[in-house]
Scaffold this motif. Sequence first.
Motif, PDB file in Angstrom:
ATOM      1  N   UNK A 211      40.017  39.343  47.392  1.00 18.09           N
ATOM      2  CA  UNK A 211      39.943  38.701  46.080  1.00 18.09           C
ATOM      3  C   UNK A 211      38.584  38.965  45.431  1.00 18.09           C
ATOM      4  N   UNK A 212      38.149  40.227  45.441  1.00 21.14           N
ATOM      5  CA  UNK A 212      36.834  40.554  44.907  1.00 21.14           C
ATOM      6  C   UNK A 212      36.742  40.225  43.417  1.00 21.14           C
ATOM      7  N   UNK A 213      37.842  40.417  42.673  1.00 22.85           N
ATOM      8  CA  UNK A 213      37.841  40.058  41.256  1.00 22.85           C
ATOM      9  C   UNK A 213      37.722  38.546  41.091  1.00 22.85           C
ATOM     10  N   UNK A 214      38.458  37.809  41.915  1.00 19.02           N
ATOM     11  CA  UNK A 214      38.380  36.360  41.849  1.00 19.02           C
ATOM     12  C   UNK A 214      36.994  35.853  42.199  1.00 19.02           C
ATOM     13  N   UNK A 215      36.347  36.476  43.195  1.00 24.12           N
ATOM     14  CA  UNK A 215      34.989  36.092  43.567  1.00 24.12           C
ATOM     15  C   UNK A 215      34.038  36.279  42.384  1.00 24.12           C
ATOM     16  N   UNK A 216      34.152  37.420  41.701  1.00 21.50           N
ATOM     17  CA  UNK A 216      33.285  37.672  40.553  1.00 21.50           C
ATOM     18  C   UNK A 216      33.506  36.673  39.435  1.00 21.50           C
ATOM     19  N   UNK A 217      34.781  36.412  39.107  1.00 15.90           N
ATOM     20  CA  UNK A 217      35.091  35.466  38.031  1.00 15.90           C
ATOM     21  C   UNK A 217      34.613  34.068  38.396  1.00 15.90           C
ATOM     22  N   UNK A 218      34.886  33.640  39.623  1.00 17.80           N
ATOM     23  CA  UNK A 218      34.532  32.286  40.043  1.00 17.80           C
ATOM     24  C   UNK A 218      33.019  32.104  40.067  1.00 17.80           C
ATOM     25  N   UNK A 219      32.288  33.093  40.558  1.00 12.05           N
ATOM     26  CA  UNK A 219      30.834  32.977  40.641  1.00 12.05           C
ATOM     27  C   UNK A 219      30.216  32.929  39.253  1.00 12.05           C
ATOM     28  N   UNK A 220      30.698  33.784  38.348  1.00 12.36           N
ATOM     29  CA  UNK A 220      30.189  33.772  36.970  1.00 12.36           C
ATOM     30  C   UNK A 220      30.509  32.438  36.299  1.00 12.36           C
ATOM     31  N   UNK A 221      31.719  31.923  36.533  1.00 12.95           N
ATOM     32  CA  UNK A 221      32.100  30.634  35.947  1.00 12.95           C
ATOM     33  C   UNK A 221      31.240  29.497  36.488  1.00 12.95           C
ATOM     34  N   UNK A 222      30.900  29.545  37.776  1.00 13.85           N
ATOM     35  CA  UNK A 222      30.037  28.504  38.342  1.00 13.85           C
ATOM     36  C   UNK A 222      28.632  28.588  37.760  1.00 13.85           C
ATOM     37  N   UNK A 223      28.128  29.802  37.514  1.00 12.84           N
ATOM     38  CA  UNK A 223      26.835  29.952  36.851  1.00 12.84           C
ATOM     39  C   UNK A 223      26.899  29.363  35.447  1.00 12.84           C
ATOM     40  N   UNK A 224      27.989  29.650  34.732  1.00 14.51           N
ATOM     41  CA  UNK A 224      28.135  29.163  33.367  1.00 14.51           C
ATOM     42  C   UNK A 224      28.196  27.641  33.320  1.00 14.51           C
ATOM     43  N   UNK A 225      28.935  27.018  34.250  1.00 19.24           N
ATOM     44  CA  UNK A 225      29.055  25.558  34.203  1.00 19.24           C
ATOM     45  C   UNK A 225      27.773  24.870  34.681  1.00 19.24           C
ATOM     46  N   UNK A 226      26.936  25.577  35.422  1.00 14.90           N
ATOM     47  CA  UNK A 226      25.649  25.001  35.813  1.00 14.90           C
ATOM     48  C   UNK A 226      24.631  25.068  34.687  1.00 14.90           C
ATOM     49  N   UNK A 227      24.904  25.863  33.669  1.00 12.27           N
ATOM     50  CA  UNK A 227      24.099  25.914  32.438  1.00 12.27           C
ATOM     51  C   UNK A 227      22.660  26.366  32.672  1.00 12.27           C
TER      52      UNK A 227
END
Length: 346
Positions: A211-227
């Motif tokens: 799930x390398x694509x999912x890992x990238x999306x999830x990590x970027x989303x977690x960075x975004x929600x941490x602001x």
Amino acid sequence: MNVLFRLQAFFSPLGHYASFFFAYLFETIFMLIFATVVFVAMIYIFRKYMARLQLRIGPNRVGKFGTLQLIADSLKLIGKESILPKLRDDMAYKIAPIIVFIGLISAFAIVPYGDFYWIGSLTITHSQVTLILLFAVIAIMPIGEVLAGLASHNKYAILGALRGVAKDVSFEVPMMITAVALVMMASARVPDPLSISGIVSAEFIPYGIPQILGLGVFFIAMIARSSYTPFDMAESDSELVSGHTTEYSGMRFGIFYIGLFGSIFLGSMIVSLLYLGGYNGPGSSDAGFIYLLIKSFILVLIAFTVWLSMPRIRIDRFINMGWKYLLPVAFVNLIIAGFLTLGWSL
């Protein structure tokens, strides 16, 4: 055996109900101590790491290697006067940082930590739907940020709150879709795919590989929600002063500041659990907690590197990234997960 039952056995001379009461009480206290130590360590590591990248020394005066500097800063922050804006909505203004802190601490109580030698499992919450519970409690934190912006009656704070809402909507949708892909894959191997522990136990190889694509999306989303930079649209100190925290001072501002670093570590733990095997590893029945900490701190350093090396993204490109890029990639990842699940089930 887990830490709750070991504590209950220790307090068993007090009786059945009293022993469980004190076991839950001390387990909660230990979790709060762990979270506090993590918050302090995160700020210290960030300052030293930032100084190293910028060819500076960082904290080095108070205590050995500056380790007591954060305690001095905390005491100074507690002693500072909390200035209240005249036109504020008093109740909403005061409870906003508390809501953020409660959401963060509740998430730390839900995350599974694995085993730690003779103590056993350090996991506090035992449920078959901990993944849903986790996303529910971290969704509490943006409520506090929006309340802070609206209750301050400051145009910069209101704009920061509105940007925070746009951020949450555009990035949490792809994040949830990637989580559905994980649940789909885990359902082929374990009976409780909505449990974070169940997902970790289903990772015969880390899900970050298929799930390398999912890992990238999830990590970027977690960075975004941490602001934090490059996604600090809700604060944007260059144009919004400090966003939703503009009118906050003293310890109320300190709670928001702590929440930022707590969110970074929490997000790193979640990514480690869902995509990197979490507490799995050689001898994980004894040192699972150590494996989780090592993986989490590696992701924390990656997050700090992103923070210190990238410029802020323009607001329109920021929103477009979520809707035009991450969302389609999340759907592609979901389709891939479906094929993988079908192949494993045959």
